[in-house]
Design a protein around this motif. Structure first.
Motif, PDB file in Angstrom:
ATOM      1  N   GLY A 257      16.381  -8.069  -1.361  1.00 36.98           N
ATOM      2  CA  GLY A 257      16.303  -6.780  -2.047  1.00 36.98           C
ATOM      3  C   GLY A 257      16.339  -6.904  -3.554  1.00 36.98           C
ATOM      4  O   GLY A 257      17.180  -6.284  -4.221  1.00 36.98           O
ATOM      5  N   ILE A 258      15.394  -7.670  -4.089  1.00 39.02           N
ATOM      6  CA  ILE A 258      15.332  -7.835  -5.547  1.00 39.02           C
ATOM      7  C   ILE A 258      15.126  -6.455  -6.195  1.00 39.02           C
ATOM      8  O   ILE A 258      14.244  -5.694  -5.781  1.00 39.02           O
ATOM      9  N   GLY A 259      15.992  -6.130  -7.185  1.00 33.92           N
ATOM     10  CA  GLY A 259      15.857  -4.855  -7.896  1.00 33.92           C
ATOM     11  C   GLY A 259      16.556  -3.679  -7.230  1.00 33.92           C
ATOM     12  O   GLY A 259      16.569  -2.584  -7.786  1.00 33.92           O
TER      13      GLY A 259
ATOM     14  N   VAL B 108       3.535  -8.210  -2.309  1.00 31.97           N
ATOM     15  CA  VAL B 108       2.933  -8.185  -3.648  1.00 31.97           C
ATOM     16  C   VAL B 108       1.919  -7.054  -3.811  1.00 31.97           C
ATOM     17  O   VAL B 108       1.294  -6.602  -2.851  1.00 31.97           O
ATOM     18  N   HIS B 109       1.745  -6.639  -5.069  1.00 28.44           N
ATOM     19  CA  HIS B 109       0.690  -5.678  -5.403  1.00 28.44           C
ATOM     20  C   HIS B 109      -0.639  -6.401  -5.626  1.00 28.44           C
ATOM     21  O   HIS B 109      -1.685  -5.866  -5.314  1.00 28.44           O
ATOM     22  N   ASP B 110      -0.580  -7.617  -6.201  1.00 28.55           N
ATOM     23  CA  ASP B 110      -1.792  -8.323  -6.639  1.00 28.55           C
ATOM     24  C   ASP B 110      -2.116  -9.453  -5.660  1.00 28.55           C
ATOM     25  O   ASP B 110      -1.712 -10.607  -5.848  1.00 28.55           O
TER      26      ASP B 110
ATOM     27  N   VAL C  14      11.157  -6.790  12.737  1.00 30.15           N
ATOM     28  CA  VAL C  14      11.812  -5.970  11.712  1.00 30.15           C
ATOM     29  C   VAL C  14      12.138  -6.801  10.469  1.00 30.15           C
ATOM     30  O   VAL C  14      12.637  -7.925  10.582  1.00 30.15           O
ATOM     31  N   ILE C  15      11.890  -6.219   9.305  1.00 35.16           N
ATOM     32  CA  ILE C  15      12.340  -6.799   8.030  1.00 35.16           C
ATOM     33  C   ILE C  15      13.551  -5.989   7.576  1.00 35.16           C
ATOM     34  O   ILE C  15      13.453  -4.765   7.426  1.00 35.16           O
ATOM     35  N   ILE C  16      14.676  -6.683   7.379  1.00 38.41           N
ATOM     36  CA  ILE C  16      15.883  -5.989   6.915  1.00 38.41           C
ATOM     37  C   ILE C  16      16.171  -6.413   5.472  1.00 38.41           C
ATOM     38  O   ILE C  16      16.156  -7.596   5.143  1.00 38.41           O
TER      39      ILE C  16
ATOM     40  N   LEU D 262       0.856  -1.183   0.000  1.00 37.22           N
ATOM     41  CA  LEU D 262       0.000   0.000   0.000  1.00 37.22           C
ATOM     42  C   LEU D 262       0.894   1.236   0.000  1.00 37.22           C
ATOM     43  O   LEU D 262       1.404   1.656   1.041  1.00 37.22           O
ATOM     44  N   ASN D 263       1.107   1.776  -1.191  1.00 32.06           N
ATOM     45  CA  ASN D 263       1.977   2.942  -1.347  1.00 32.06           C
ATOM     46  C   ASN D 263       1.155   4.215  -1.236  1.00 32.06           C
ATOM     47  O   ASN D 263       0.284   4.467  -2.075  1.00 32.06           O
ATOM     48  N   VAL D 264       1.424   5.007  -0.200  1.00 27.46           N
ATOM     49  CA  VAL D 264       0.725   6.282  -0.033  1.00 27.46           C
ATOM     50  C   VAL D 264       1.658   7.354  -0.604  1.00 27.46           C
ATOM     51  O   VAL D 264       2.257   8.142   0.121  1.00 27.46           O
TER      52      VAL D 264
ATOM     53  N   PHE E 168       6.926   3.277  -8.473  1.00 27.25           N
ATOM     54  CA  PHE E 168       7.289   2.788  -9.797  1.00 27.25           C
ATOM     55  C   PHE E 168       6.162   1.978 -10.436  1.00 27.25           C
ATOM     56  O   PHE E 168       5.989   1.971 -11.645  1.00 27.25           O
ATOM     57  N   SER E 169       5.401   1.285  -9.600  1.00 23.67           N
ATOM     58  CA  SER E 169       4.366   0.403 -10.133  1.00 23.67           C
ATOM     59  C   SER E 169       3.135   1.170 -10.583  1.00 23.67           C
ATOM     60  O   SER E 169       2.221   0.593 -11.154  1.00 23.67           O
ATOM     61  N   GLY E 170       3.106   2.481 -10.275  1.00 26.32           N
ATOM     62  CA  GLY E 170       1.960   3.293 -10.674  1.00 26.32           C
ATOM     63  C   GLY E 170       0.746   3.077  -9.802  1.00 26.32           C
ATOM     64  O   GLY E 170      -0.344   3.565 -10.100  1.00 26.32           O
TER      65      GLY E 170
ATOM     66  N   LEU F  63      10.262 -12.050   0.241  1.00 26.47           N
ATOM     67  CA  LEU F  63      10.608 -11.829  -1.166  1.00 26.47           C
ATOM     68  C   LEU F  63       9.733 -10.719  -1.741  1.00 26.47           C
ATOM     69  O   LEU F  63       8.499 -10.806  -1.693  1.00 26.47           O
ATOM     70  N   GLY F  64      10.380  -9.690  -2.280  1.00 31.38           N
ATOM     71  CA  GLY F  64       9.659  -8.604  -2.939  1.00 31.38           C
ATOM     72  C   GLY F  64      10.039  -8.554  -4.404  1.00 31.38           C
ATOM     73  O   GLY F  64      10.987  -7.866  -4.772  1.00 31.38           O
ATOM     74  N   ALA F  65       9.327  -9.298  -5.224  1.00 24.79           N
ATOM     75  CA  ALA F  65       9.649  -9.342  -6.660  1.00 24.79           C
ATOM     76  C   ALA F  65       8.517  -8.762  -7.507  1.00 24.79           C
ATOM     77  O   ALA F  65       8.668  -8.583  -8.708  1.00 24.79           O
TER      78      ALA F  65
HETATM   79  N1  HH2 Z   1      10.425  -3.110  -2.655  1.00 30.75           N
HETATM   80  C1  HH2 Z   1       9.924  -1.850  -2.739  1.00 30.75           C
HETATM   81  C2  HH2 Z   1       9.666  -1.119  -1.562  1.00 30.75           C
HETATM   82  N2  HH2 Z   1       9.878  -1.679  -0.341  1.00 30.75           N
HETATM   83  N3  HH2 Z   1      10.576  -3.505   0.987  1.00 30.75           N
HETATM   84  C3  HH2 Z   1      11.069  -4.744   1.079  1.00 30.75           C
HETATM   85  N4  HH2 Z   1      11.294  -5.302   2.282  1.00 30.75           N
HETATM   86  N5  HH2 Z   1      11.347  -5.493  -0.041  1.00 30.75           N
HETATM   87  C4  HH2 Z   1      11.161  -4.996  -1.295  1.00 30.75           C
HETATM   88  O1  HH2 Z   1      11.461  -5.716  -2.277  1.00 30.75           O
HETATM   89  C5  HH2 Z   1      10.639  -3.669  -1.425  1.00 30.75           C
HETATM   90  C6  HH2 Z   1      10.351  -2.934  -0.243  1.00 30.75           C
HETATM   91  C7  HH2 Z   1       9.656  -1.253  -4.074  1.00 30.75           C
HETATM   92  O2  HH2 Z   1       8.355  -1.551  -4.517  1.00 30.75           O
HETATM   93  P1  HH2 Z   1       7.101  -0.559  -4.404  1.00 30.75           P
HETATM   94  O3  HH2 Z   1       6.753  -0.278  -2.992  1.00 30.75           O
HETATM   95  O4  HH2 Z   1       5.991  -1.121  -5.223  1.00 30.75           O
HETATM   96  O5  HH2 Z   1       7.592   0.762  -5.138  1.00 30.75           O
HETATM   97  P2  HH2 Z   1       8.019   2.187  -4.606  1.00 30.75           P
HETATM   98  O6  HH2 Z   1       9.163   2.008  -3.660  1.00 30.75           O
HETATM   99  O7  HH2 Z   1       8.404   2.939  -5.860  1.00 30.75           O
HETATM  100  O8  HH2 Z   1       6.851   2.806  -3.896  1.00 30.75           O
END
Ligand code: HH2
Length: 277
Positions: free
Chosen positions: A177-179, A246-248, A127-129, A15-17, A22-24, A206-208
């Protein structure tokens, strides 16, 4: 221990506020609360709420602005399912925890803000690192150089987890930290090495979802990467990860339901005899 799980991986809904994710899929205020409610209805096990994008072209958000973005959303959604706060700022962590968040998710592994480690230790907070070279999204891709990406990322995460444990943090999840400061080859090597990462005994996240490595394999804009996101999610499930960010959510839950049923059938040796079609 919120972050440890048995059975299928937990699904963490993003939930991106934000106006610039990037995902729009980022949105502000009321729309974010509605999106959060939809993610819960779709079967999210946790919500990851963030007020600052981490994409390479991100503009840092002043901490007061970040707090003002996420707090109303956390307050509106807390108490239904656990909420994690996706931030690198200790002041935002503290405000979010006070508003009802239960977990801190820091893409800098508590390396950006010198007050962050003491705060989560004092609050005894899960905590998630995550691994990101240089701990700055704006420069991370220039630092995508490794002699052995799997060994370096794993070594960093295990060392950092031990430091957190020494400070008194008990519930810790590791995220490769994928990406984040990785080429396609680095991302694939880390995905292939997930079974080894999960074998260390820490829960792994996993955040892919929708990440650009998917488009490098099969070109598509960020909001049309569901197939690749599900493929990566199932590779993670097979490797024993505890959480999928995940987004979906509904689609990921469906993919996991089918994957779990197949795994169950293979474990029980169920031959499907004497069953109705
Ligand atoms: N990826 C993003 C943001 N936070 N946190 C963890 N732990 N792992 C991830 O892979 C991760 C993260 C990037 O994705 P998103 O939130 O969709 O994009 P943005 O950072 O542009 O809001």
């Amino acid at each position: 221990m919120i972050l440890s799980r048995g059975g299928r991986p937990g699904v963490m809904g993003i939930l991106n506020v934000t106006p610039d994710s990037f995902s729009g899929d980022g949105r502000l205020d009321e729309a974010a609360i509605l999106r959060g409610e939809a993610l819960i209805a779709a079967g999210a096990d946790m919500l990851d709420i963030g007020g600052e994008s981490t994409r390479p072209s991100m503009t840092p958000v002043p901490v007061e602005e970040e707090i003002a973005r996420v707090l109303p959303v956390i307050r509106a959604l807390a108490g239904r399912i656990p909420i994690s706060i996706d931030t690198r700022n200790a002041a935002t962590m503290e405000a979010a925890l006070a508003a009802g968040a239960a977990v801190v998710n820091d893409v800098t592994a508590l390396g950006h803000d010198p007050d962050a480690l003491a705060l989560v230790a004092r609050k005894n907070c899960p905590v998630i690192i995550m691994h990101m070279p240089g701990n700055d999204p704006r420069t991370m891709q220039a630092r995508a150089h490794y002699a052995d990406v799997v060994a370096e990322v794993t070594g960093f995460l295990l060392t950092r987890a031990a430091e957190l444990q020494a400070a008194g943090v008990r519930d810790i999840a590791l995220d490769p930290g994928i990406g984040f400061g990785k080429t396609l080859e680095h991302n694939l090597a880390l995905l292939a090495a997930l079974p080894a990462l999960t074998a260390h005994g820490y829960p792994v996240l996993l955040g892919a979802s929708r990440k650009s490595f998917i488009a490098k394999l099969s070109p598509a804009p960020a909001d049309q990467r569901l197939g690749g996101s599900l493929a990566a999610a199932l590779a993670g499930a097979q490797a024993g990860v505890a959480w999928l960010r995940v987004h979906d959510v509904a689609e990921t839950r469906q993919a996991l339901a089918v994957w779990s049923a197949i795994r169950h059938a293979s474990e029980t040796g169920d031959k499907g005899l004497n069953q109705q079609p």
